[in-house]
Write a protein that holds these residues in place. Structure first.
Motif, mmCIF file in Angstrom:
data_model
loop_
_atom_site.group_PDB
_atom_site.id
_atom_site.type_symbol
_atom_site.label_atom_id
_atom_site.label_comp_id
_atom_site.label_asym_id
_atom_site.label_seq_id
_atom_site.Cartn_x
_atom_site.Cartn_y
_atom_site.Cartn_z
ATOM 1 N N LEU A 102 -3.043 -1.816 -8.650
ATOM 2 C CA LEU A 102 -2.247 -3.030 -8.132
ATOM 3 C C LEU A 102 -2.836 -4.319 -9.004
ATOM 4 C CD1 LEU A 102 -2.025 -2.608 -4.145
ATOM 5 C CD2 LEU A 102 -0.456 -1.966 -6.046
ATOM 6 N N ARG A 103 -3.860 -4.263 -9.337
ATOM 7 C CA ARG A 103 -4.505 -5.659 -10.087
ATOM 8 C C ARG A 103 -3.763 -5.635 -11.521
ATOM 9 N NH1 ARG A 103 -8.356 -4.851 -14.193
ATOM 10 N NH2 ARG A 103 -9.125 -2.599 -14.160
ATOM 11 N N HIS A 104 -3.284 -4.360 -11.982
ATOM 12 C CA HIS A 104 -2.275 -4.558 -13.082
ATOM 13 C C HIS A 104 -1.135 -5.086 -13.068
ATOM 14 C CE1 HIS A 104 -5.677 -2.239 -15.021
ATOM 15 N NE2 HIS A 104 -5.708 -1.290 -14.087
ATOM 16 N N HIS A 105 -0.763 -5.091 -11.857
ATOM 17 C CA HIS A 105 0.657 -5.732 -11.267
ATOM 18 C C HIS A 105 0.671 -7.014 -11.081
ATOM 19 C CE1 HIS A 105 3.378 -2.158 -11.870
ATOM 20 N NE2 HIS A 105 2.282 -1.460 -11.690
ATOM 21 N N GLY A 106 -0.623 -7.709 -11.140
ATOM 22 C CA GLY A 106 -0.945 -9.096 -10.754
ATOM 23 C C GLY A 106 -1.203 -9.398 -9.037
ATOM 24 N N ILE A 107 -1.409 -8.226 -8.519
ATOM 25 C CA ILE A 107 -1.622 -8.288 -7.071
ATOM 26 C C ILE A 107 -3.260 -8.753 -6.831
ATOM 27 C CG2 ILE A 107 -1.918 -7.347 -4.655
ATOM 28 C CD1 ILE A 107 1.041 -7.413 -5.857
ATOM 29 N N ARG A 108 -3.435 -10.006 -6.286
ATOM 30 C CA ARG A 108 -4.756 -10.625 -6.011
ATOM 31 C C ARG A 108 -5.586 -10.186 -4.595
ATOM 32 N NH1 ARG A 108 -7.676 -15.141 -7.703
ATOM 33 N NH2 ARG A 108 -8.822 -16.099 -5.836
ATOM 34 N N ASP A 109 -4.677 -9.958 -3.641
ATOM 35 C CA ASP A 109 -5.136 -9.706 -2.371
ATOM 36 C C ASP A 109 -4.316 -9.018 -1.325
ATOM 37 O OD1 ASP A 109 -7.226 -9.751 -0.319
ATOM 38 O OD2 ASP A 109 -6.972 -11.790 0.231
ATOM 39 N N ILE A 110 -4.842 -8.150 -0.369
ATOM 40 C CA ILE A 110 -4.187 -7.400 0.311
ATOM 41 C C ILE A 110 -4.587 -7.730 1.763
ATOM 42 C CG2 ILE A 110 -3.515 -5.086 1.184
ATOM 43 C CD1 ILE A 110 -4.427 -4.295 -1.902
ATOM 44 N N ALA A 111 -3.649 -7.697 2.685
ATOM 45 C CA ALA A 111 -4.054 -8.074 4.212
ATOM 46 C C ALA A 111 -3.506 -6.793 4.818
ATOM 47 C CB ALA A 111 -3.526 -9.162 4.847
ATOM 48 N N SER A 112 -4.521 -5.911 5.225
ATOM 49 C CA SER A 112 -4.403 -4.782 5.966
ATOM 50 C C SER A 112 -4.354 -4.555 7.428
ATOM 51 C CB SER A 112 -5.142 -3.517 5.297
ATOM 52 O OG SER A 112 -5.036 -3.688 3.845
ATOM 53 N N THR A 113 -3.366 -4.064 8.052
ATOM 54 C CA THR A 113 -3.367 -4.046 9.634
ATOM 55 C C THR A 113 -2.805 -2.879 10.048
ATOM 56 O OG1 THR A 113 -2.484 -6.516 9.381
ATOM 57 C CG2 THR A 113 -2.461 -5.223 11.612
ATOM 58 N N ASP A 117 -3.425 1.401 19.864
ATOM 59 C CA ASP A 117 -3.574 1.219 21.408
ATOM 60 C C ASP A 117 -4.433 2.475 21.814
ATOM 61 O OD1 ASP A 117 -1.809 2.793 21.826
ATOM 62 O OD2 ASP A 117 -0.282 1.544 22.571
ATOM 63 N N ARG A 118 -4.888 2.597 23.017
ATOM 64 C CA ARG A 118 -5.488 3.774 23.393
ATOM 65 C C ARG A 118 -4.523 5.065 23.456
ATOM 66 N NH1 ARG A 118 -4.309 4.378 29.357
ATOM 67 N NH2 ARG A 118 -2.885 2.657 29.941
ATOM 68 N N HIS A 119 -3.248 4.910 23.359
ATOM 69 C CA HIS A 119 -2.541 5.939 23.453
ATOM 70 C C HIS A 119 -2.289 6.562 21.961
ATOM 71 C CE1 HIS A 119 -1.470 4.770 27.626
ATOM 72 N NE2 HIS A 119 -1.140 3.574 27.092
ATOM 73 N N GLY A 120 -2.495 5.944 20.905
ATOM 74 C CA GLY A 120 -2.601 6.342 19.439
ATOM 75 C C GLY A 120 -2.309 5.346 18.560
ATOM 76 N N THR A 121 -2.085 5.751 17.066
ATOM 77 C CA THR A 121 -1.847 5.000 16.108
ATOM 78 C C THR A 121 -0.410 4.901 15.749
ATOM 79 O OG1 THR A 121 -4.099 5.407 15.134
ATOM 80 C CG2 THR A 121 -2.405 4.401 13.648
ATOM 81 N N TRP A 122 0.094 3.780 15.970
ATOM 82 C CA TRP A 122 1.756 3.484 15.739
ATOM 83 C C TRP A 122 2.236 3.148 14.272
ATOM 84 C CZ3 TRP A 122 3.835 6.660 19.363
ATOM 85 C CH2 TRP A 122 2.968 6.755 20.409
ATOM 86 N N GLY A 123 1.268 2.520 13.574
ATOM 87 C CA GLY A 123 1.743 1.843 12.219
ATOM 88 C C GLY A 123 0.577 1.418 11.548
ATOM 89 N N PHE A 124 1.062 1.246 10.291
ATOM 90 C CA PHE A 124 0.094 0.303 9.590
ATOM 91 C C PHE A 124 0.920 -0.680 8.775
ATOM 92 C CE2 PHE A 124 -0.283 4.220 7.109
ATOM 93 C CZ PHE A 124 0.072 3.668 5.902
ATOM 94 N N LEU A 125 0.396 -1.982 8.339
ATOM 95 C CA LEU A 125 0.907 -2.728 7.522
ATOM 96 C C LEU A 125 0.056 -3.222 6.201
ATOM 97 C CD1 LEU A 125 3.211 -4.888 6.783
ATOM 98 C CD2 LEU A 125 2.242 -6.278 8.627
ATOM 99 N N ASP A 126 0.548 -3.130 5.231
ATOM 100 C CA ASP A 126 -0.103 -4.002 3.982
ATOM 101 C C ASP A 126 0.844 -5.192 3.515
ATOM 102 O OD1 ASP A 126 -2.390 -2.288 3.984
ATOM 103 O OD2 ASP A 126 -1.670 -0.964 2.124
ATOM 104 N N LEU A 127 0.094 -6.339 3.336
ATOM 105 C CA LEU A 127 0.799 -7.349 2.884
ATOM 106 C C LEU A 127 0.124 -7.852 1.590
ATOM 107 C CD1 LEU A 127 1.312 -9.659 6.062
ATOM 108 C CD2 LEU A 127 2.710 -8.194 4.945
ATOM 109 N N TRP A 128 0.727 -7.847 0.374
ATOM 110 C CA TRP A 128 0.155 -8.028 -0.911
ATOM 111 C C TRP A 128 0.361 -9.496 -1.215
ATOM 112 C CZ3 TRP A 128 2.402 -3.012 -3.899
ATOM 113 C CH2 TRP A 128 1.758 -1.980 -3.140
ATOM 114 N N ARG A 129 -0.576 -10.097 -2.202
ATOM 115 C CA ARG A 129 -0.286 -11.368 -2.376
ATOM 116 C C ARG A 129 -0.736 -11.664 -3.751
ATOM 117 N NH1 ARG A 129 -2.305 -16.169 1.238
ATOM 118 N NH2 ARG A 129 -0.437 -15.936 2.454
ATOM 119 N N ARG A 130 -0.115 -12.300 -4.717
ATOM 120 C CA ARG A 130 -0.533 -12.392 -5.977
ATOM 121 C C ARG A 130 -1.222 -13.911 -6.412
ATOM 122 N NH1 ARG A 130 4.872 -10.134 -7.110
ATOM 123 N NH2 ARG A 130 4.658 -8.325 -8.800
#
Length: 333
Positions: A102-113, A117-130
């Motif tokens: 990613l750094r070779h594509h100019g990505i500077r930071d990633i916010a990972s979420t 919940d107590r029932h399981g994992t339902w998704g994840f999200l990466d936001l990329w910023r240059r």
């Protein structure tokens, strides 16, 4: 109305998981700002990604990007509580995804979420910023939204369990064979059509078997000692049909199989998706094996009156009215 209030309203309204995620991304773009994203649903038990939506600058290198995501230990979604920033790491280069790609594509930071919940994992999200790092305030804003978004994603999965029309299940699984660098080297007839439905391609772009890449990447992560979750993901296709994707090692390759989820595989998503308690889950499991109220009561060591109370709660949570409807939705029969 604030951005947070709009997101809360979207979560409350719910709806189709793909459309919900796209609307949430529109609001997050307005309140936080980002240049690229990857937003995946996950199998609630294995945490393996499926049904991704993404707008990333690495589409030509997508198999490699997914591989690097899965073998990156730093800020891995399976270890997160809510939100983590690449910029908070003492050394960003500990992230192979960023350092090797990613750094070779100019990505500077990633916010990972992660949405768990107590029932399981339902998704994840990466936001990329240059252009700049995400701020602690932006991370806190995102963290404050994880709980309602998690509930909305879980409910969107619950809503897919509808009574299926009569059908003949496929007798043999579909197979996609990937090379060591995750290039497609072979597939059975019909595989491509299924994968197009799972991840609809954008106009003018070829279909990408991203769901298959995710389970294959999880196998590579297991082999690398990064994670021990099984390389398996269950995902809704359409009209109440759930599929199970599995990755297995072949000589010099990885085989990804795609087949209709078994009743037991459906049930272990159905119950957590509807937020059933442990006792309610046990009850539905016994019903799925043909047990009557007397047998259920004896097995669970409760009275038949208590069984009826549990059933009323299950009906309320699942939006069903009788055992036949409940099992038809849960098992796909």
């Amino acid at each position: 109305m604030s951005g947070r209030e709009r997101i809360l309203r979207l979560c409350e309204a719910g709806g189709d998981a793909r459309e919900l995620r796209l609307r949430l991304l529109d609001e997050l773009r307005a309140t936080i700002g980002f240049d690229a994203y990857a937003f995946l649903l996950t199998d609630p038990e294995t945490s393996v990604g499926c049904a991704p939506i993404a707008d990333v600058p690495v589409l030509r290198e997508l198999p490699r990007a997914i591989h690097l995501k899965y073998v990156t230990r730093a800020n891995r979604w399976t270890e997160l509580r809510d939100v983590a920033l690449l910029s908070d790491l003492p050394d960003r280069s500990v992230s192979p995804l960023w350092n090797d790609l990613l750094r070779h594509h100019g990505i500077r930071d990633i916010a990972s979420t992660v949405f768990r919940d107590r029932h399981g994992t339902w998704g994840f999200l990466d936001l990329w910023r240059r252009d700049r790092d995400f701020t602690p305030a932006e991370a806190a804003h995102l963290a404050g939204l994880t709980a309602p978004i998690t509930t909305a994603l879980r409910r969107s999965q619950a809503a897919t369990f509808v009574v299926r029309p009569p059908h003949e299940p496929r007798s043999e699984p579909l197979v996609l064979v990937l090379s060591p660098d995750m290039g497609v080297v072979g597939q059975t007839p019909g595989t491509h059509a299924y994968l197009r439905v799972l991840v609809p391609p954008e106009h003018g772009r070829p279909a990408v078997p991203a769901g298959a890449y995710n389970v294959a990447a999880q196998l590579l992560a297991v082999e690398a000692g990064v994670d021990d979750h099984p390389p398996r993901a269950r995902v809704h296709l359409a009209d109440g049909l759930w599929l199970t994707l599995r990755a297995a090692r072949m000589e010099g390759a990885v085989a990804v199989t795609i087949e209709e989820s078994s009743p037991a595989e459906r049930l272990s998503v159905f119950c957590p998706a509807h937020a059933l308690s442990a006792r309610e889950t046990e009850l539905v499991g016994l019903l799925s094996k043909g047990a009557d109220s007397h047998t259920v009561a004896a097995t669970m060591h409760v009275s038949e009156h208590t069984v009826q109370d549990h059933l009323k709660s299950v009906f309320a949570k699942t939006g069903t009215h009788n055992r036949r409807d409940l099992l038809a939705r849960a098992l796909g029969a």
